[in-house]
Design a protein around this motif. Structure first.
Motif, short mmCIF file in Angstrom:
data_model
loop_
_atom_site.label_atom_id
_atom_site.label_comp_id
_atom_site.label_asym_id
_atom_site.label_seq_id
_atom_site.Cartn_x
_atom_site.Cartn_y
_atom_site.Cartn_z
N GLY A 23 0.82 -1.22 0.00
CA GLY A 23 0.00 0.00 0.00
C GLY A 23 0.85 1.26 0.00
O GLY A 23 0.60 2.20 -0.76
N TRP A 231 -1.39 15.22 13.78
CA TRP A 231 -1.81 15.56 12.42
C TRP A 231 -1.48 17.00 12.04
O TRP A 231 -1.18 17.28 10.88
N HIS A 270 -6.61 15.83 4.91
CA HIS A 270 -6.00 16.64 3.85
C HIS A 270 -6.97 17.61 3.19
O HIS A 270 -6.57 18.65 2.70
N TRP A 294 -7.96 1.23 -2.07
CA TRP A 294 -7.33 0.34 -1.10
C TRP A 294 -7.01 -0.99 -1.74
O TRP A 294 -7.83 -1.55 -2.45
N TRP A 295 -5.82 -1.53 -1.48
CA TRP A 295 -5.46 -2.86 -1.98
C TRP A 295 -5.86 -3.94 -0.99
O TRP A 295 -5.60 -3.81 0.22
O1 ME8 Z 1 -1.73 7.81 7.65
N1 ME8 Z 1 -3.90 0.16 -0.02
O2 ME8 Z 1 0.47 7.13 7.61
P1 ME8 Z 1 0.34 5.58 7.26
C1 ME8 Z 1 -3.51 1.32 -0.56
N2 ME8 Z 1 1.22 9.28 8.85
N3 ME8 Z 1 -2.80 2.25 0.10
C2 ME8 Z 1 -2.45 2.00 1.36
C3 ME8 Z 1 -2.83 0.79 2.00
C4 ME8 Z 1 -3.59 -0.16 1.25
N4 ME8 Z 1 -3.98 -1.33 1.74
N5 ME8 Z 1 -2.34 0.84 3.26
C5 ME8 Z 1 -1.67 2.03 3.40
C6 ME8 Z 1 -0.54 8.01 7.83
N6 ME8 Z 1 -1.74 2.72 2.25
C7 ME8 Z 1 -0.06 9.37 8.27
C8 ME8 Z 1 -0.06 10.29 7.06
S1 ME8 Z 1 0.34 12.68 5.90
C9 ME8 Z 1 0.56 14.25 6.40
C10 ME8 Z 1 0.34 11.71 7.36
C11 ME8 Z 1 -1.11 4.03 1.99
O3 ME8 Z 1 1.72 5.01 7.45
C12 ME8 Z 1 -2.14 5.10 1.66
O4 ME8 Z 1 -1.51 6.14 0.95
O5 ME8 Z 1 -0.77 4.96 8.00
C13 ME8 Z 1 -2.51 5.61 3.03
O6 ME8 Z 1 -3.11 6.89 2.99
C14 ME8 Z 1 -1.14 5.66 3.68
O7 ME8 Z 1 -0.46 4.48 3.18
C15 ME8 Z 1 -1.23 5.63 5.20
O8 ME8 Z 1 0.06 5.55 5.72
#
Ligand code: ME8
Length: 516
Positions: A23, A231, A270, A294-295
């Protein structure tokens, strides 16, 4: 004279509580493709990614690992920097929220918000999810059989009661709606825009923006009993990276960001909080936020307990880097949820890459190698069929550009593969192998038209498959100056007689290992 047009795009900064998975790789990949595309199209690009290192979730993970949070974040952040080289990302900067430049930027932003009367001291009593690092209203929660309060995301919540600073989010409701209405492209895809607008129209509460019951964060200026809500800290990374609080230099050049790419899970932060913070501080909001889907893995949600979390290394080792990059962006309409399946991956590798694109390149370049003295053939007059194929090749750029600018990566790839299909049909119809004996001059023209078509395909596949495309461009003896979009069309045409290296296969077939 004005310089080139700029394009500033960002990924979310990832929490360092965990190792990267498919992801995370996906979001940054989409940005990488866009960044590479814009550079080839002549833009001055700034592409930012990084890690989100503060907050309770990271503090708890460090405690669990038994090491101080800074050492913990140093270690885990490195995994995300390793991901950059593994996936061949071309980011221009990698930001960590524990860096001094970021602490200075967030504290400056806080001070401006405080001075403008947008932040006040109160106390918070309510539900908080550490997993989501988010506050929830009672009405949003359900109760589990064990009596725990559960957020809509499935995360467990805990009751929090503590002194807290608040941001006057409730005062921004009408101005946010006016902003969305004046900027219809700000939130994409459109369905997500409707969801956000409905949420804002339903009423906004003031937002708790500081915590006092743990320590791992950036202190509130003038009141270090409080640390900032993770955040507010995290979102500000996007302006830190362009030099805020200095608003000359890179800030003046790149801000507002052209695109924040995020997963759908963090759209609200955001598209609601972030523009409100910025407008409240007298700063411009970003131009666009795209929330992708989402994957899942073989039809199931990815989770540690199911043991089905896919590490990007596994994909790259099993299928190859460019194959993985291609699959992730071709398989699923960008914006929708998608499922990873081994079978589909193999179908794409053996179908689209090996049979369609790879075989085209291999067939054409081998025929040129054998029958045209291993040099670009000398073309004669073009027929209608030749002009049709060349026209389709020249025409790809405008179509692909429009799709990429709308973040429709799958449609951009469809448009390129339509020309791959045209070129394969043209080979079959023109049958250059038969012309070898009957009309060698015509064979040379046909092979020239095909080589020109391959040149255009390889220029356009560079953003998605940088290594494989570079190898094809090498086989056409094209130097670095001949690979940008400025070389598209007849003005960059291959020069007849240029010697060509001996062709090598670029896209091997995936062969299943026999089961032991
Ligand atoms: O939310 N499918 O960080 P995070 C697709 N630190 N995309 C995925 C996914 C999935 N199954 N799982 C994760 C945060 N992602 C905060 C962000 S920004 C100012 C702060 C991707 O480590 C997707 O882009 O939990 C999701 O929004 C991000 O990882 C969340 O990463």
């Amino acid at each position: 004279m004005a310089g080139p047009k700029t394009f500033y795009l960002t990924t979310p900064i990832y929490y360092v509580n965990d190792v990267p998975h498919i992801g995370h790789a996906y979001t940054t990949l989409a940005c990488d493709v866009l960044a590479r595309f814009m550079r080839l199209d002549g833009y001055d690009v700034k592409f930012l990614t990084g890690t989100d290192e503060h907050g309770q979730k990271v503090e708890k993970s460090a405690e669990k690992a038994g090491i101080p949070p800074q050492d913990f974040t140093d270690r885990v952040s490195q995994n995300f920097r390793d991901l950059v080289s593994l996936m061949n990302y071309s980011n221009d900067d990698f930001i960590r929220t524990t860096e001094p430049r970021h602490v200075a930027s967030v504290q400056a932003l806080w001070t401006v918000l405080k001075d403008k009367g947008e932040i006040y001291l109160g106390s918070y009593a309510g539900w908080y999810s550490v997993r989501d690092e988010a506050f929830y209203g009672e009405d949003e929660l359900t109760t589990s059989p064990a009596g725990k309060k559960i957020a809509p995301t499935g995360a467990e919540c805990e009751w929090v009661e503590e002194p807290s600073y608040f941001f006057k989010l409730s005062a921004w409701q009408d101005r946010l709606i006016a902003f969305y209405e004046a900027n219809p492209d700000f939130i994409a895809p459109a369905g997500k825009r409707n969801e956000v607008m409905a949420f804002v129209k339903s009423g906004l509460k003031d937002l708790s923006v500081s915590r006092t019951t743990f320590k791992w964060g950036i202190p509130v200026p003038g009141d270090d009993a409080h640390i900032m809500y993770v955040w507010l800290d995290a979102l500000a990374n996007y302006i830190t990276a362009v030099g805020y609080p200095d608003t000359t230099g890179e800030y003046a050049k790149y801000w507002p960001a052209d695109l924040h790419m995020v997963g759908k899970d963090i759209l609200r932060f955001h598209a609601v909080y972030w523009p409100a913070f910025l407008m409240a501080a007298g700063l411009e909001p970003p131009r666009r936020v795209f929330a992708h889907g989402w994957w899942t893995i073989e039809g199931q949600k990815m989770s540690k307990s199911l043991g089905n979390v896919i590490a990007p290394e596994t994909l790259v080792d099993t299928y190859g880097l460019d194959q993985t990059r291609y699959f992730l962006l071709r398989e699923v309409p960008f914006g929708n949820d998608g499922d990873f399946s081994h079978k589909q991956m193999v179908n794409r590798i053996n179908g689209n890459l090996a049979n369609d694109y790879g075989n085209l390149v291999q067939r054409v370049l081998s025929m040129i190698g054998k029958n045209c003295g291993a040099a670009v053939p000398v073309p004669g007059a073009f027929t209608e069929a030749d002009n049709a194929l060349l026209g389709a090749a020249y025409g790809m750029l405008d179509i692909v550009r429009a799709e990429i600018k709308a973040q429709a990566f799958h449609k951009a790839l469809d448009a390129i593969w339509a020309v791959v299909g045209d070129a394969n049909r043209y080979v079959d119809e023109q049958a250059p192998w038969a012309l070898k004996k009957t009309d060698p001059a015509r064979m040379a023209t046909v092979l020239y038209v095909l080589a020109e078509t391959i040149r255009h395909l390889a220029i356009l596949t560079q953003p998605v498959m940088p290594d494989a495309s570079a190898r094809i461009l090498d086989l056409l003896a094209l130097g670095p100056d001949a690979r940008g979009f400025g070389s598209f069309g007849p003005s960059g045409a291959l020069a007849a007689g240029t010697p060509l290296p001996s062709p090598q296969g670029v896209f091997p077939r995936y062969v299943e290992e026999p089961k032991a």
